[in-house]
Scaffold this motif. Structure first.
Motif, mmCIF file in Angstrom:
data_model
loop_
_atom_site.group_PDB
_atom_site.id
_atom_site.type_symbol
_atom_site.label_atom_id
_atom_site.label_comp_id
_atom_site.label_asym_id
_atom_site.label_seq_id
_atom_site.Cartn_x
_atom_site.Cartn_y
_atom_site.Cartn_z
ATOM 1 N N ALA A 200 42.539 37.300 39.327
ATOM 2 C CA ALA A 200 43.148 38.632 39.232
ATOM 3 C C ALA A 200 42.111 39.712 39.486
ATOM 4 N N ARG A 201 40.933 39.539 38.875
ATOM 5 C CA ARG A 201 39.874 40.536 39.070
ATOM 6 C C ARG A 201 39.482 40.621 40.535
ATOM 7 N N ARG A 202 39.356 39.468 41.186
ATOM 8 C CA ARG A 202 38.984 39.470 42.606
ATOM 9 C C ARG A 202 40.073 40.109 43.460
ATOM 10 N N ALA A 203 41.316 39.934 43.054
ATOM 11 C CA ALA A 203 42.432 40.514 43.814
ATOM 12 C C ALA A 203 42.617 41.994 43.513
ATOM 13 N N GLY A 204 41.912 42.498 42.483
ATOM 14 C CA GLY A 204 41.981 43.918 42.154
ATOM 15 C C GLY A 204 43.198 44.308 41.354
ATOM 16 N N VAL A 205 43.725 43.360 40.555
ATOM 17 C CA VAL A 205 44.873 43.659 39.711
ATOM 18 C C VAL A 205 44.507 43.433 38.251
ATOM 19 N N SER A 206 45.350 43.883 37.354
ATOM 20 C CA SER A 206 45.076 43.723 35.932
ATOM 21 C C SER A 206 45.077 42.244 35.557
#
Length: 208
Positions: free
Chosen positions: A48-54
């Motif tokens: 999620a962090r790599r995808a830029g989401v919460s």
């Protein structure tokens, strides 16, 4: 003189994705994690962090790591299935062993070009294969095609398993970096050596 209040750094907004694009973004982020640190580096939160989401955004799609890795394996299987069909369909009027050679070479080329996909899809300890109808269907489709061609070529019993073991073993050796120990140093040499092993196996099927 009154001091100006220090401005707080603005929190970087999370990216917004539609249902399908979020799933694709998380799969892509997972592949990058596997490539950089191996399968053990993957967590749903880190994807999620790599995808830029919460950190909570993925859990509706992927409630745990196994479900996420299974989605990656489904995508890998879909791409492999497409590569095999694309290689063999133009050869439909050719002899069975010619078509089998095309299947084997397509598999080896795909694994060489997509080592991260291969690392995930080939490790059943990372995924829940039984929960994926699409993965089972596409694998069974390739197996059925191989079986028909081997039967048409008059191959002995057990040839389908042997053929699968050969290409899987060669791909595994290539991706895991074992081929240099067998005198195969460069990428170009690797593909040539794997082709030669495949040809040797198929020629053996023609012997009485």
């Amino acid at each position: 003189m009154a001091k100006r209040p220090v401005a707080k750094a603005k929190k970087k907004p999370s990216r917004s994705y539609h249902h399908g694009t979020l799933r694709a973004a998380l799969i892509e982020a997972t592949l990058r994690l596997v490539e950089e640190g191996g399968p053990e580096a993957v967590t749903v939160r880190e994807a999620a962090r790599r995808a830029g989401v919460s950190s909570g955004a993925p859990f509706r799609h992927f409630p745990n790591r196994t479900v996420l890795m299974t989605a990656v394996a489904e995508e890998a299987t879909h791409r492999l299935h497409a590569a095999v069909l694309a290689a063999v369909e133009p050869l439909a009027d050719q002899p069975p062993l010619v078509q089998l050679r095309a299947i084997g070479r397509a598999y080896l080329q795909w694994a060489s070009d997509n080592p991260t996909h291969f690392a995930v899809v080939s490790n059943r300890g990372l995924i829940d294969y039984e929960s994926s109808p699409s993965m089972q269907r596409e694998n069974e489709d390739i197996q059925a095609l191989m079986g028909r061609l081997l039967d048409a070529a008059g191959a002995p019993a057990g040839a389908k398993l042997a053929a699968r073991a050969l290409v899987y073993g060669l791909a595994r050796m290539r991706v895991d970096g074992h081929l240099p120990q067998w005198g195969v140093a460069s990428s170009q040499e690797a593909l040539a050596a794997m082709d030669a092993a495949l040809d040797l196996f198929l020629e053996g099927l023609l012997r009485p």
